[in-house]
Design a protein around this motif. Structure first.
Motif, short mmCIF file in Angstrom:
data_model
loop_
_atom_site.label_atom_id
_atom_site.label_comp_id
_atom_site.label_asym_id
_atom_site.label_seq_id
_atom_site.Cartn_x
_atom_site.Cartn_y
_atom_site.Cartn_z
N SER A 184 0.86 -1.19 0.00
CA SER A 184 0.00 0.00 0.00
C SER A 184 0.89 1.23 0.00
CB SER A 184 -0.90 0.02 1.24
OG SER A 184 -1.76 -1.08 1.26
N LYS A 185 0.43 2.25 -0.72
CA LYS A 185 1.16 3.51 -0.75
C LYS A 185 0.19 4.61 -1.14
CE LYS A 185 5.15 5.90 -2.56
NZ LYS A 185 6.32 5.86 -3.41
N GLY A 186 0.22 5.70 -0.40
CA GLY A 186 -0.67 6.81 -0.70
C GLY A 186 -2.12 6.38 -0.52
N LYS A 223 -13.49 11.39 -2.90
CA LYS A 223 -12.20 11.51 -3.58
C LYS A 223 -11.19 10.60 -2.88
CE LYS A 223 -12.92 16.10 -5.34
NZ LYS A 223 -12.43 17.44 -5.50
N PRO A 224 -10.11 10.26 -3.59
CA PRO A 224 -9.08 9.43 -2.96
C PRO A 224 -8.53 10.09 -1.70
CG PRO A 224 -8.74 9.55 -5.33
CD PRO A 224 -9.81 10.54 -5.00
N ALA A 225 -8.20 9.22 -0.74
CA ALA A 225 -7.64 9.67 0.54
C ALA A 225 -6.41 8.82 0.84
CB ALA A 225 -8.66 9.53 1.65
N ARG A 226 -5.40 9.44 1.39
CA ARG A 226 -4.21 8.71 1.83
C ARG A 226 -4.64 7.70 2.90
NH1 ARG A 226 1.06 9.07 1.33
NH2 ARG A 226 0.95 10.99 0.13
N ILE A 227 -4.13 6.48 2.80
CA ILE A 227 -4.48 5.45 3.76
C ILE A 227 -3.82 5.78 5.10
CG2 ILE A 227 -4.37 2.99 4.30
CD1 ILE A 227 -4.07 2.54 1.20
N PRO A 228 -4.63 6.02 6.14
CA PRO A 228 -4.04 6.33 7.45
C PRO A 228 -3.25 5.13 8.00
CG PRO A 228 -6.40 6.82 7.43
CD PRO A 228 -6.08 6.06 6.18
N GLU A 229 -2.26 5.41 8.80
CA GLU A 229 -1.42 4.35 9.36
C GLU A 229 -2.24 3.33 10.15
OE1 GLU A 229 2.44 3.85 12.26
OE2 GLU A 229 2.13 5.77 11.25
N ASP A 230 -3.23 3.80 10.91
CA ASP A 230 -4.04 2.86 11.70
C ASP A 230 -4.83 1.90 10.81
OD1 ASP A 230 -5.67 5.08 10.99
OD2 ASP A 230 -7.08 4.63 12.61
#
Length: 129
Positions: free
Chosen positions: A80-82, A116-123
């Motif tokens: 996973s990235k971004g 809209k696309p969202a950055r995948i949070p670390e959690d």
């Protein structure tokens, strides 16, 4: 890497004219196991804020499944990235152990607020590691 598994038995309505599983069923199973894994690992709160959409899908057919076969589906996140995550699914004949299908699907993480696309949070990323 965390692997999520499901079993299913091939039914008559999943067959094509050649009496083996229709290709569209494999695509459905890839989508269904991804959704089940997401639902299992995420909370209701997370699911209200975010959702996934399929961006691209590659599937390789290596063998056929027939009526009554018990299949073992395995899925896991490759990376996973971004806002993107690549998920693999492998489908095996449970009786013979033969690998029938492999797939890689790129999913885009979406915000329910903006669509809209969202950055995948670390959690969220940590749910699958």
């Amino acid at each position: 890497m965390q692997i999520y598994e499901q079993e299913l038995t091939v039914t008559k309505d999943q067959l094509d004219l050649l009496n083996h599983v229709n290709n569209i069923e494999y695509v459905r199973w890839v989508q269904d196991i991804a959704a089940a894994h997401w639902t299992l690992k995420s909370t209701q709160e997370i699911r209200l804020k975010y959702f996934w959409v399929m961006m691209s899908h590659h599937i390789q057919y290596k063998g056929e499944a027939l009526l009554g076969d018990t299949l073992l589906l395995k899925t896991f996140i490759l990376h996973s990235k971004g806002a993107k995550s690549t998920r693999a699914v492998e489908i095996f004949n449970k009786t013979t152990g033969k690998l029938l299908t492999t797939s890689e699907t790129v999913w885009c993480f979406m915000s329910s607020d903006t669509n809209k696309p969202a950055r995948i949070p670390e959690d969220v990323a940590n749910l699958f590691s």
